[in-house]
Design a protein around this motif. Structure first.
Motif, PDB file in Angstrom:
ATOM      1  N   UNK A 263      10.318  26.816  10.861  1.00 27.97           N
ATOM      2  CA  UNK A 263       9.867  27.404  11.968  1.00 27.97           C
ATOM      3  C   UNK A 263       8.728  28.357  11.934  1.00 27.97           C
ATOM      4  N   UNK A 264       8.318  28.725  10.969  1.00 30.24           N
ATOM      5  CA  UNK A 264       7.445  29.452  10.543  1.00 30.24           C
ATOM      6  C   UNK A 264       5.808  28.877  10.220  1.00 30.24           C
ATOM      7  N   UNK A 265       5.364  28.418  11.276  1.00 28.49           N
ATOM      8  CA  UNK A 265       4.142  27.419  10.676  1.00 28.49           C
ATOM      9  C   UNK A 265       3.307  28.123  10.624  1.00 28.49           C
ATOM     10  N   UNK A 266       3.150  28.966  10.869  1.00 26.13           N
ATOM     11  CA  UNK A 266       1.276  29.535  10.874  1.00 26.13           C
ATOM     12  C   UNK A 266       1.973  30.919  10.174  1.00 26.13           C
ATOM     13  N   UNK A 267       1.464  31.821   9.920  1.00 23.47           N
ATOM     14  CA  UNK A 267       1.539  32.943   8.982  1.00 23.47           C
ATOM     15  C   UNK A 267       1.629  34.412  10.672  1.00 23.47           C
ATOM     16  N   UNK A 268       0.936  33.831  11.622  1.00 22.65           N
ATOM     17  CA  UNK A 268       0.672  34.650  12.624  1.00 22.65           C
ATOM     18  C   UNK A 268       1.710  34.529  13.429  1.00 22.65           C
ATOM     19  N   UNK A 269       2.398  33.486  13.193  1.00 16.53           N
ATOM     20  CA  UNK A 269       3.494  33.587  14.419  1.00 16.53           C
ATOM     21  C   UNK A 269       5.298  33.949  13.410  1.00 16.53           C
ATOM     22  N   UNK A 270       5.169  34.575  13.574  1.00 23.75           N
ATOM     23  CA  UNK A 270       6.581  34.969  12.559  1.00 23.75           C
ATOM     24  C   UNK A 270       7.922  35.638  13.637  1.00 23.75           C
ATOM     25  N   UNK A 271       7.925  35.403  14.928  1.00 21.89           N
ATOM     26  CA  UNK A 271       9.261  36.451  15.516  1.00 21.89           C
ATOM     27  C   UNK A 271       9.609  35.091  16.347  1.00 21.89           C
ATOM     28  N   UNK A 272      10.844  35.420  15.965  1.00 23.39           N
ATOM     29  CA  UNK A 272      11.839  34.461  16.251  1.00 23.39           C
ATOM     30  C   UNK A 272      12.998  35.300  16.639  1.00 23.39           C
ATOM     31  N   UNK A 273      14.173  34.566  18.004  1.00 21.24           N
ATOM     32  CA  UNK A 273      15.134  34.238  18.413  1.00 21.24           C
ATOM     33  C   UNK A 273      16.041  33.385  18.506  1.00 21.24           C
ATOM     34  N   UNK A 380      -3.081  53.425  14.905  1.00 26.55           N
ATOM     35  CA  UNK A 380      -4.204  52.408  15.478  1.00 26.55           C
ATOM     36  C   UNK A 380      -4.414  51.299  15.334  1.00 26.55           C
ATOM     37  N   UNK A 381      -3.871  51.883  13.852  1.00 27.66           N
ATOM     38  CA  UNK A 381      -4.250  50.141  12.782  1.00 27.66           C
ATOM     39  C   UNK A 381      -2.774  49.338  13.090  1.00 27.66           C
ATOM     40  N   UNK A 382      -1.670  50.077  13.547  1.00 26.61           N
ATOM     41  CA  UNK A 382      -0.213  49.882  13.968  1.00 26.61           C
ATOM     42  C   UNK A 382      -0.538  48.638  15.077  1.00 26.61           C
ATOM     43  N   UNK A 383      -0.967  49.492  16.310  1.00 27.46           N
ATOM     44  CA  UNK A 383      -1.773  49.187  17.784  1.00 27.46           C
ATOM     45  C   UNK A 383      -2.540  48.232  17.325  1.00 27.46           C
ATOM     46  N   UNK A 384      -3.507  48.282  17.094  1.00 29.34           N
ATOM     47  CA  UNK A 384      -4.651  46.887  16.639  1.00 29.34           C
ATOM     48  C   UNK A 384      -3.667  45.962  16.257  1.00 29.34           C
ATOM     49  N   UNK A 385      -2.653  45.988  14.627  1.00 33.64           N
ATOM     50  CA  UNK A 385      -2.607  44.637  14.269  1.00 33.64           C
ATOM     51  C   UNK A 385      -1.359  43.910  15.647  1.00 33.64           C
ATOM     52  N   UNK A 386      -0.499  44.633  16.415  1.00 31.85           N
ATOM     53  CA  UNK A 386       0.353  44.228  17.173  1.00 31.85           C
ATOM     54  C   UNK A 386      -0.325  43.812  18.481  1.00 31.85           C
ATOM     55  N   UNK A 387      -1.586  44.151  19.198  1.00 30.78           N
ATOM     56  CA  UNK A 387      -2.312  43.230  20.106  1.00 30.78           C
ATOM     57  C   UNK A 387      -2.883  42.234  19.766  1.00 30.78           C
ATOM     58  N   UNK A 388      -3.254  42.255  18.146  1.00 32.58           N
ATOM     59  CA  UNK A 388      -3.947  41.221  18.135  1.00 32.58           C
ATOM     60  C   UNK A 388      -2.977  39.877  18.159  1.00 32.58           C
ATOM     61  N   UNK A 389      -1.149  40.226  17.643  1.00 35.90           N
ATOM     62  CA  UNK A 389      -0.667  39.378  17.529  1.00 35.90           C
ATOM     63  C   UNK A 389      -0.343  39.544  18.864  1.00 35.90           C
ATOM     64  N   UNK A 390      -0.593  39.860  19.941  1.00 33.85           N
ATOM     65  CA  UNK A 390      -0.225  39.599  21.578  1.00 33.85           C
ATOM     66  C   UNK A 390      -0.720  38.803  21.754  1.00 33.85           C
ATOM     67  N   UNK A 391      -2.074  38.786  21.170  1.00 36.93           N
ATOM     68  CA  UNK A 391      -2.973  37.856  21.691  1.00 36.93           C
ATOM     69  C   UNK A 391      -2.787  36.007  21.156  1.00 36.93           C
ATOM     70  N   UNK A 392      -2.652  36.467  20.393  1.00 36.23           N
ATOM     71  CA  UNK A 392      -2.497  35.226  19.911  1.00 36.23           C
ATOM     72  C   UNK A 392      -1.428  34.339  20.139  1.00 36.23           C
ATOM     73  N   UNK A 393      -0.388  35.331  20.524  1.00 39.31           N
ATOM     74  CA  UNK A 393       0.511  34.455  20.861  1.00 39.31           C
ATOM     75  C   UNK A 393       0.780  33.519  22.555  1.00 39.31           C
ATOM     76  N   UNK A 394      -0.485  34.674  23.260  1.00 42.59           N
ATOM     77  CA  UNK A 394      -0.802  34.618  24.562  1.00 42.59           C
ATOM     78  C   UNK A 394      -1.328  33.437  24.614  1.00 42.59           C
TER      79      UNK A 394
END
Lengths: 396, 475
Positions: A263-273, A380-394
């Protein structure tokens, strides 16, 4: 291989109790559809994963309970002991007098370092009891102070001390309309820290589980214990032993490893449901029949449309990616999946980021966090990291 | 489990405090059937072996032998405290927890704050330290006082500064009784404004209450109870309305019922910290969630139900009524109109057999009619405690940080200015050493600044939610 569970905060402890209860009753339930030998193998495998033996035969859960105030831990320990069927280790808990006050900064920067040694010692003891450690399962909520703050801290510590073990964090996404006012702040900080140190994040939303309880299970007055039971049921499906390729009677030995591998092939995509069917109240169970084909088809539909329940599916098709071999014992089916329709989650997260952002712009509540050393840069750091993750998912 | 110490100052403070301890004992008696000294009781009471001489050896576990309240009673005249010590609650208080004087403060804030403050500072510190030592983990000081008098407002606010210096990590929750416009003390605006400055700076959280609202609530209850419209829904013997079963069996004094309500408020506030529940809320969470900016820490409270419901299994409709009531003007402990002002944050503390779905349903139902500030649209803090209060099957305490406190402050400032312009009664204050006119002007400007902050927030009320652009990052 065994899994050590760490239960953090009120939410974590309440859910953890239900999880162990479900796991235990599942493996010892009397209505078996399989042969005796199969049942025994299943029982043994399940037991090894989550419980360790004691002298008088009462299994002890492989768990460490952590909370900053004593009420919930006392309740949990006594409930388990009272059931008589299994219990928690006598000293497997760590507790303080004064809670974290819904303050992530307090949990992470004050309680965490202060009690780092004691908590890690407890975990160490549990780990030593295992023959071979598959990994850690950490149950916490994101909205509060202890679960989120100390959870983030502990996960980071586990990353440092047990770099080779896998960590799966079970996080509870709070209700949309508030359980805690600063939940957006706490969630953002938790998510960003966990993303760096955890291997997989299994997300459960209170809203979704609530709907399941209401619509599918027909519970009129839904309490937190109902919600926790549904959650535990889903988690149980994830973790119960699964047949391996060698054929029946041999169960896969490394639960967490297998899950992560697929399920987690790439460390960028870690969220599971998790999608689980069937979900219905005990009463209706007697009146329904299931076939594998029917269940699988339903499940596929749920995946494709990103619904958490069988009813009310909203049809917008996106192709899903993977599935897992189904479970052997009860007529349960679940798919632990990770696919692009996690964009739903990303959107939710995005909304949280935005409202936390709004709050931050006006500096609301910030003084509570800066009191304990979390400055604006951290936000600010947290926001940035999460924006990045959101962007990668998109981009997927 | 944490402990809290109650500091009651002045006539008003001590009278309310007395009601509070009476109620607390009743509540714990109802919950704690086995007579074991458990953690819930320890939050407000010490278990003492009175056979041991001196301070009484503290017993930490086991059966209850003799309970002593974690309280410090302060008054500059002896009447009220003496009455308490001769009444049925005399065993609950330790003679070493009292500080009294003879002459009183004469409704003069300066006397209370400057003269008695410096005179008794050492003693006060010592008593407080003693109480703190008896606690395993002291979390909060509850201060009860009135704003209009001399001791409560003057010495009470002096105490706040002392607490802040001596115990910086312990929360200071202040229950202040604000003077109503028909107050009998003429200098109450002076006293209140001078006290407000201290509250602004040194309190963590203030629960303002005014006598007029309490009086209205009591009259309404009396009306229902006495008019004979007693259908099965109203039990005349609830904890709120009558002191039947209370230790003080003497003739009801006029303020008794009103003080009872305030005492209920304090009990409900701490219930989720003392008793178990499915969603706990500790005292530090109140401050964390409801105080977005350090200055704006005034919380309007409302309490329901104010009379008992006789049924045990309440069908959801009655439960919903409880939630609606909490947001109606009739149940508020302070004259204010939150529905037409801006909410900064709101907390709902539910006790009894209420589940999360009921809570959610009601929040969904009530949200559209309430206006929340733009950056806190989902600003609810909720808690569920499984132990209901005595005599009721469930109850709700709503704490709101709302700009509706502004009119009260504005009115107070007007009354102050009316007196101050004529310099009426000013000489009584200026006679006191250390008191100058600048104290007055500073106090007024501090209040004006506070009102200004509320004004600014109110101005955003009509603005649409600004769409703040998302953080854009380089991919």
């Amino acid at each position: 291989m065994s899994i050590v569970t760490v239960q953090l905060g009120q939410c974590g402890n309440q859910i953890g109790f239900e999880v162990f209860d479900t796991l235990f009753s599942d493996s010892h339930s009397s209505q078996g559809l399989c042969s005796k030998r199969e049942n025994e193998a299943y029982q043994a495998s399940c037991k090894e994963r989550f419980f360790s033996e004691e002298e008088n035969g009462v299994p002890i859960a492989r768990a460490v309970l952590v909370d900053m105030e004593p009420k919930v831990i006392n309740q949990t320990l006594s409930k388990a002991a009272q059931s008589g069927r299994w219990k928690y280790g006598q000293h497997a808990y760590f507790c303080q007098k004064q809670g974290s006050g819904n303050n992530w900064a307090y949990g992470y920067s004050v309680h965490g370092p202060r009690h780092e040694e004691s908590i890690m010692n407890l975990i160490q003891k549990e780990v030593e009891k295992c023959d071979s450690l598959s990994g850690f399962f950490i149950i916490m909520s994101m909205a509060g102070g202890t679960g989120s703050g100390i959870g983030a801290f502990v996960t980071q510590n586990l990353q440092d001390h047990y770099a080779h073990s896998l960590k799966m964090n079970q996080i509870i996404w709070p209700y949309g309309t508030g359980e805690v006012i600063v939940q957006n702040y706490n969630s953002i900080l938790t998510l960003s820290h966990l993303y760096r140190s955890s291997d997989a994040l299994l997300v459960h939303e209170n809203d979704a589980v609530h709907k399941i309880c209401a619509k599918l299970m027909n519970i009129k007055q839904i309490s937190f214990s109902d919600i926790n039971q549904v959650l535990a049921h889903q988690l149980g499906s994830v973790f119960q032993p699964v047949y391996s390729a060698e054929g029946s009677f041999h169960y896969r030995r490394n639960p967490l490893g297998d899950l992560m591998e697929n399920l987690v092939p790439h460390p960028e995509f870690k969220m599971l449901g998790v999608r689980n069917i069937p979900q219905m109240s005990e009463n209706s169970l007697a009146y329904s029949t299931f076939t594998w084909a029917g269940l699988l088809k339903h499940l596929r539909q749920m995946l494709i449309s990103n619904a958490k329940m069988e009813e009310g599916i909203d049809w917008q098709v996106r192709p899903p990616i993977s599935g897992l071999p189904p479970l052997g014992k009860m007529p349960l089916n679940k798919e632990l999946h990770f696919n692009t329709s996690i964009a739903n989650l990303a959107i939710l997260r995005g909304k949280d980021v935005q409202s936390a952002d709004l709050g931050k712009k006006l500096r609301a509540y910030l003084h509570q966090y800066t009191k304990f050393g979390i400055e604006e840069e951290d936000f600010l750091d947290s926001f940035t990291l999460l924006e990045q993750v959101v962007a990668s998912y998109y981009n997927l | 489990m944490t402990q809290s110490v109650v500091v009651q100052i002045g006539q008003c403070g001590n009278q309310i405090g007395c009601c509070f301890w009476d109620l607390a004992l009743r509540e714990h008696a109802a919950v704690n059937q086995k007579g074991i000294y458990d953690e819930a009781i320890s939050s407000f009471f010490r278990n003492v072996d009175t056979r041991v001489a001196g301070d009484g050896g503290s017993i930490s576990k086991g059966k209850i032998s003799s309970l002593k309240a974690r309280a410090v009673l302060i008054d500059m005249e002896e009447g009220v405290v003496n009455e308490i010590l001769q009444g049925p609650l005399r065993d609950v208080f330790d003679s070493k927890q009292l500080i009294t004087d003879i002459s009183g403060s004469g409704n003069n804030w300066a006397m209370g704050h400057k003269v008695f403050g410096s005179l008794y500072q050492e003693q006060i510190l010592e008593k407080l330290r003693k109480s703190a030592e008896h606690c395993d983990c002291l979390q909060c000081f509850f201060i009860i006082h009135s704003m209009g008098g001399g001791t409560g407002s003057g010495l009470g606010t002096f105490l706040l500064k002392v607490l802040e210096d001596e115990f910086p990590e312990v929360y200071r929750f202040v229950t202040s009784i604000y003077p109503s416009s028909e107050d009998d003390v003429i200098t109450s605006p002076y006293n209140s404004i001078l006290a407000m400055k201290e509250l602004n700076e040194h309190a963590d959280c203030v629960l303002p209450i005014d006598n007029q609202s309490l009086f209205d609530i009591i009259s309404k209850i009396d009306l229902v109870v006495n008019s004979g419209k007693l259908d099965t829904t109203v039990k005349p013997k609830s904890l709120v309305t009558s002191s039947a079963g209370a230790l003080k069996k003497q003739h009801k004094k006029p303020f008794d019922a009103m003080n009872n309500i305030v005492a209920n408020l304090l009990l409900n506030l701490t219930s989720s910290a003392r008793f178990e529940g499915s969603l706990n809320m500790d005292l530090n969470e109140i401050s964390m969630n409801l105080v977005p900016f350090p200055q704006l820490h005034y919380l309007v409270s409302s309490l329901t139900p104010l009379y008992t419901l006789a049924d045990v299994n309440i069908p959801p409709r009655r439960l919903d009524q409880m939630f609606s009531d909490a947001f109606s003007k009739d149940h508020q402990l302070m004259r204010a109109d939150p529905k037409h002002s801006l909410y900064l944050a709101c907390a709902l503390m539910v006790r009894g057999n209420v589940q999360i779905s009921d809570l959610r349903r009601n929040i969904e139902r009530l949200k559209p009619s309430l206006r929340f500030v733009s950056w806190n649209q989902e600003g609810w803090k909720t808690s569920l405690c499984s132990v209901p209060p005595v005599g009721h099957s469930h109850s709700l305490l709503a704490l709101a940080n709302n700009t509706c406190v502004k009119p009260t402050f504005v009115e107070l400032r007007e009354r102050f200015m009316r007196l101050y312009k004529k310099k009426a009664h000013l000489h009584h204050y200026l006679q006191v050493e250390g008191m100058e006119e600048s104290c007055f002007t500073e106090a007024v400007s501090s209040l004006s600044a506070l009102i200004q902050e509320y004004n600014q927030l109110d101005a955003t009320k009509s603005m649409p939610v600004a769409d703040i652009p998302r953080l854009s990052i380089a991919m």
